[in-house]
Design a protein around this motif. Structure first.
Motif, PDB file in Angstrom:
ATOM      1  N   LYS A 106       7.047  -6.761 -12.848  1.00  0.00           N
ATOM      2  CA  LYS A 106       7.309  -6.835 -11.811  1.00  0.00           C
ATOM      3  C   LYS A 106       7.224  -5.613 -10.818  1.00  0.00           C
ATOM      4  CE  LYS A 106       9.226 -11.651 -12.215  1.00  0.00           C
ATOM      5  NZ  LYS A 106      10.673 -11.879 -11.278  1.00  0.00           N
ATOM      6  N   TRP A 107       7.814  -4.798 -11.175  1.00  0.00           N
ATOM      7  CA  TRP A 107       7.912  -3.256 -10.871  1.00  0.00           C
ATOM      8  C   TRP A 107       6.334  -3.010 -10.549  1.00  0.00           C
ATOM      9  CZ3 TRP A 107       6.268   1.211 -12.520  1.00  0.00           C
ATOM     10  CH2 TRP A 107       7.067   2.378 -12.133  1.00  0.00           C
ATOM     11  N   GLY A 108       5.929  -3.354 -11.821  1.00  0.00           N
ATOM     12  CA  GLY A 108       4.534  -2.455 -11.900  1.00  0.00           C
ATOM     13  C   GLY A 108       3.788  -2.975 -10.950  1.00  0.00           C
ATOM     14  N   MET A 109       3.341  -4.121 -11.137  1.00  0.00           N
ATOM     15  CA  MET A 109       2.783  -5.103 -10.485  1.00  0.00           C
ATOM     16  C   MET A 109       2.921  -4.553  -8.634  1.00  0.00           C
ATOM     17  SD  MET A 109       0.179  -6.060 -11.934  1.00  0.00           S
ATOM     18  CE  MET A 109      -0.494  -7.013 -10.038  1.00  0.00           C
ATOM     19  N   ASN A 110       3.584  -4.640  -8.295  1.00  0.00           N
ATOM     20  CA  ASN A 110       4.319  -4.433  -7.033  1.00  0.00           C
ATOM     21  C   ASN A 110       3.630  -3.300  -6.302  1.00  0.00           C
ATOM     22  OD1 ASN A 110       6.265  -4.909  -4.778  1.00  0.00           O
ATOM     23  ND2 ASN A 110       6.764  -3.342  -4.584  1.00  0.00           N
ATOM     24  N   THR A 111       4.279  -2.227  -7.539  1.00  0.00           N
ATOM     25  CA  THR A 111       3.659  -0.346  -7.521  1.00  0.00           C
ATOM     26  C   THR A 111       2.374  -0.307  -7.664  1.00  0.00           C
ATOM     27  OG1 THR A 111       5.725   0.357  -8.481  1.00  0.00           O
ATOM     28  CG2 THR A 111       4.080   1.857  -8.540  1.00  0.00           C
ATOM     29  N   TYR A 112       1.941  -1.286  -8.237  1.00  0.00           N
ATOM     30  CA  TYR A 112       0.259  -1.256  -7.856  1.00  0.00           C
ATOM     31  C   TYR A 112      -0.384  -1.772  -6.316  1.00  0.00           C
ATOM     32  CZ  TYR A 112      -4.615  -3.372  -8.652  1.00  0.00           C
ATOM     33  OH  TYR A 112      -6.055  -3.143  -8.199  1.00  0.00           O
ATOM     34  N   LYS A 113       0.268  -2.626  -6.116  1.00  0.00           N
ATOM     35  CA  LYS A 113      -0.388  -3.158  -4.990  1.00  0.00           C
ATOM     36  C   LYS A 113       0.049  -2.621  -3.760  1.00  0.00           C
ATOM     37  CE  LYS A 113       0.570  -8.488  -6.527  1.00  0.00           C
ATOM     38  NZ  LYS A 113      -1.051  -8.941  -6.050  1.00  0.00           N
ATOM     39  N   CYS A 114       1.003  -1.639  -3.669  1.00  0.00           N
ATOM     40  CA  CYS A 114       1.425  -0.872  -2.526  1.00  0.00           C
ATOM     41  C   CYS A 114       0.570   0.412  -2.268  1.00  0.00           C
ATOM     42  CB  CYS A 114       3.009  -1.192  -2.786  1.00  0.00           C
ATOM     43  SG  CYS A 114       4.057  -2.049  -2.664  1.00  0.00           S
ATOM     44  N   THR A 115       0.211   0.799  -3.837  1.00  0.00           N
ATOM     45  CA  THR A 115      -0.056   2.122  -4.253  1.00  0.00           C
ATOM     46  C   THR A 115      -1.453   1.392  -2.689  1.00  0.00           C
ATOM     47  OG1 THR A 115       0.725   2.552  -5.781  1.00  0.00           O
ATOM     48  CG2 THR A 115      -1.138   4.007  -5.307  1.00  0.00           C
ATOM     49  N   LYS A 116      -2.450   0.639  -3.713  1.00  0.00           N
ATOM     50  CA  LYS A 116      -3.355   0.069  -3.618  1.00  0.00           C
ATOM     51  C   LYS A 116      -3.683   0.019  -1.467  1.00  0.00           C
ATOM     52  CE  LYS A 116      -6.724  -3.792  -3.955  1.00  0.00           C
ATOM     53  NZ  LYS A 116      -7.340  -4.771  -4.859  1.00  0.00           N
ATOM     54  N   GLN A 117      -2.388  -0.488  -1.037  1.00  0.00           N
ATOM     55  CA  GLN A 117      -2.243  -0.763   0.136  1.00  0.00           C
ATOM     56  C   GLN A 117      -2.358   0.557   1.137  1.00  0.00           C
ATOM     57  OE1 GLN A 117      -3.045  -3.646   2.326  1.00  0.00           O
ATOM     58  NE2 GLN A 117      -2.406  -2.591   4.225  1.00  0.00           N
ATOM     59  N   MET A 118      -1.474   1.549   0.200  1.00  0.00           N
ATOM     60  CA  MET A 118      -1.057   2.698   1.261  1.00  0.00           C
ATOM     61  C   MET A 118      -2.734   3.488   0.738  1.00  0.00           C
ATOM     62  SD  MET A 118       1.887   5.603   0.361  1.00  0.00           S
ATOM     63  CE  MET A 118       1.239   5.829  -1.464  1.00  0.00           C
ATOM     64  N   ILE A 119      -3.338   3.692   0.072  1.00  0.00           N
ATOM     65  CA  ILE A 119      -4.590   4.017  -0.393  1.00  0.00           C
ATOM     66  C   ILE A 119      -6.192   3.930   0.866  1.00  0.00           C
ATOM     67  CG2 ILE A 119      -6.458   4.703  -1.598  1.00  0.00           C
ATOM     68  CD1 ILE A 119      -4.531   4.717  -4.308  1.00  0.00           C
ATOM     69  N   SER A 120      -5.427   2.105   0.997  1.00  0.00           N
ATOM     70  CA  SER A 120      -6.060   1.813   1.455  1.00  0.00           C
ATOM     71  C   SER A 120      -6.654   2.197   3.053  1.00  0.00           C
ATOM     72  CB  SER A 120      -6.349   0.154   1.322  1.00  0.00           C
ATOM     73  OG  SER A 120      -7.252   0.054   0.385  1.00  0.00           O
ATOM     74  N   GLU A 121      -5.111   2.090   4.150  1.00  0.00           N
ATOM     75  CA  GLU A 121      -4.720   2.443   4.959  1.00  0.00           C
ATOM     76  C   GLU A 121      -5.220   3.783   5.170  1.00  0.00           C
ATOM     77  OE1 GLU A 121      -0.429   1.714   5.521  1.00  0.00           O
ATOM     78  OE2 GLU A 121      -0.248  -0.368   5.520  1.00  0.00           O
ATOM     79  N   ARG A 122      -4.801   4.675   4.678  1.00  0.00           N
ATOM     80  CA  ARG A 122      -5.404   5.832   4.397  1.00  0.00           C
ATOM     81  C   ARG A 122      -6.760   6.674   4.808  1.00  0.00           C
ATOM     82  NH1 ARG A 122      -2.085  10.252   0.613  1.00  0.00           N
ATOM     83  NH2 ARG A 122      -0.335   9.091   2.299  1.00  0.00           N
ATOM     84  N   PHE A 123      -7.227   5.831   4.019  1.00  0.00           N
ATOM     85  CA  PHE A 123      -8.796   5.480   4.527  1.00  0.00           C
ATOM     86  C   PHE A 123      -9.656   4.924   5.485  1.00  0.00           C
ATOM     87  CE2 PHE A 123      -8.735   7.536  -0.450  1.00  0.00           C
ATOM     88  CZ  PHE A 123      -8.862   8.465  -0.372  1.00  0.00           C
ATOM     89  N   GLY A 124      -8.561   4.267   6.154  1.00  0.00           N
ATOM     90  CA  GLY A 124      -9.181   3.208   6.695  1.00  0.00           C
ATOM     91  C   GLY A 124      -9.581   1.775   6.864  1.00  0.00           C
TER      92      GLY A 124
END
Length: 349
Positions: A106-124
């Motif tokens: 669960k931690w791995g999936m949550n980390t992946y989703k949040c990292t993906k969201q953070m990168i998406s926000e950073r790249f607009g």
């Protein structure tokens, strides 16, 4: 939120290197144009999660590093209704192992989703939930804390300098008193100056007591009350990122096909989204309440402390000893009895 990748994961290193150096062109409307590298980055991130260790096939080493193969228990042997039944201790060990594996998954999936969201926000590319009113209040708090920290620093500097002056006046008064006894021709002159320095020293110690109370109160407001609110804000910001990550995941699934497998995944994603939404709204409410009470407490504390600081400083430099003592009584400030062997309040700073 950062993903910590072992140095041996060359694929992950390559992904983060590409993410850090990628240039996102902006069109005239301010929207970023998707690049082939953007899609490749997302696919590579997913590949990291897929190509990583399969938690269902991970082995648990019961011994230390370098142990024999007999000390390895495949997790596949833990699961299944027909597995061999051991003693209570073995059952407890298996339960803990399964629980830890589920937590890691669960931690791995949550980390992946949040990292993906953070990168998406950073790249607009990704959208984020913004509460404009709350964000403005949070920024005001952070700016206020910086300014109050400067007030605290200057007040402490004033305390240290004034303490040195009072100590010098005390030593000078003792020297004048000694010379008054040993110089009969200047006894009166030395005596007057000794009394003056002793009086100034006494008033200075009274003022130091007031300033110390001011410093202590500001320190509590800045480093305890405000800091506690900022910790809640940090939890709120983390919850916001998780909420947007699961929201984006649900929206992506809703755009896909509607077969039986996808509908099952949508149901699970909907449940996870609702959990994150409840957490986000709860923390947003907590932050709103804490900001309100912090503002009320700040006004109350500063009104009292600024009045104390003004009255004490004015009375000291006006030479009004009675008003200075009344100020301390008004705010229930008690000075240490003279001659006490314990460290002074300044030495405890």
């Amino acid at each position: 939120m950062a993903v910590h990748v072992p140095p041996t994961c060359s694929m992950a290193d390559s992904i983060m290197s590409r993410a850090a150096t990628m240039e996102i062109p902006i069109n005239s409307n301010g929207d970023s144009r998707a690049l082939p590298e953007d899609d490749g980055l997302e696919q590579d991130l997913q590949q990291v999660m897929v190509s990583g260790p399969n938690l269902n096939e991970t082995s648990i080493v019961s011994g230390g590093y370098g142990g024999t193969a007999e000390g390895i228990i495949p997790t596949s042997s833990i699961k299944g209704p027909n597995m061999h039944q051991g003693g209570p201790a073995e059952e407890a060990t298996r339960g803990v192992a399964v629980e830890k594996l589920d937590f890691m998954r669960k931690w791995g999936m949550n980390t992946y989703k949040c990292t993906k969201q953070m990168i998406s926000e950073r790249f607009g590319r990704g959208s984020r939930t913004v509460d404009l009113e709350l964000e403005a209040q949070i920024e005001v708090l952070r700016d206020t804390k910086r300014k109050y920290e400067n007030v605290l620093r200057l007040a402490r500097a004033l305390t240290n300098h004034f303490y040195s002056m009072v100590q010098t006046q005390h030593a000078l008064g003792d020297t004048f008193a000694d010379l008054s006894q040993k110089s009969p021709e200047l006894r009166d002159e030395f005596g007057y100056n000794a009394e003056t320095q002793k009086l100034l020293c006494k008033n200075g110690e009274t003022l130091l007591g007031a300033i110390n109370f001011f410093v202590s109160s500001i320190n509590t407001l800045v480093n305890k009350t405000m800091e506690d609110t900022l910790l809640t804000i940090k939890k709120y910001e983390d919850a916001r990122l998780e909420y947007d990550a699961y929201r984006a995941d649900l929206e992506e699934l809703n755009l896909g096909p509607r077969d039986a497998v996808t509908m099952a995944r949508i149901d699970v994603a909907q449940q996870q989204y609702q959990v994150q939404k409840d957490k986000y709204e709860r923390l947003r409410s907590d932050v709103t309440i804490k900001l309100k009470f912090l503002e009320e407490n700040k006004v109350k504390v500063m009104h009292k402390q600024l009045l104390l600081f003004h009255n004490a400083i004015s009375a000291y430099f006006a030479g009004n000893q009675q008003q200075l003592e009344q100020t301390l009584q008004q705010f229930n400030i008690k000075l240490k009895p003279p001659g006490e062997d314990k460290p002074s309040w300044l030495e405890e700073q």
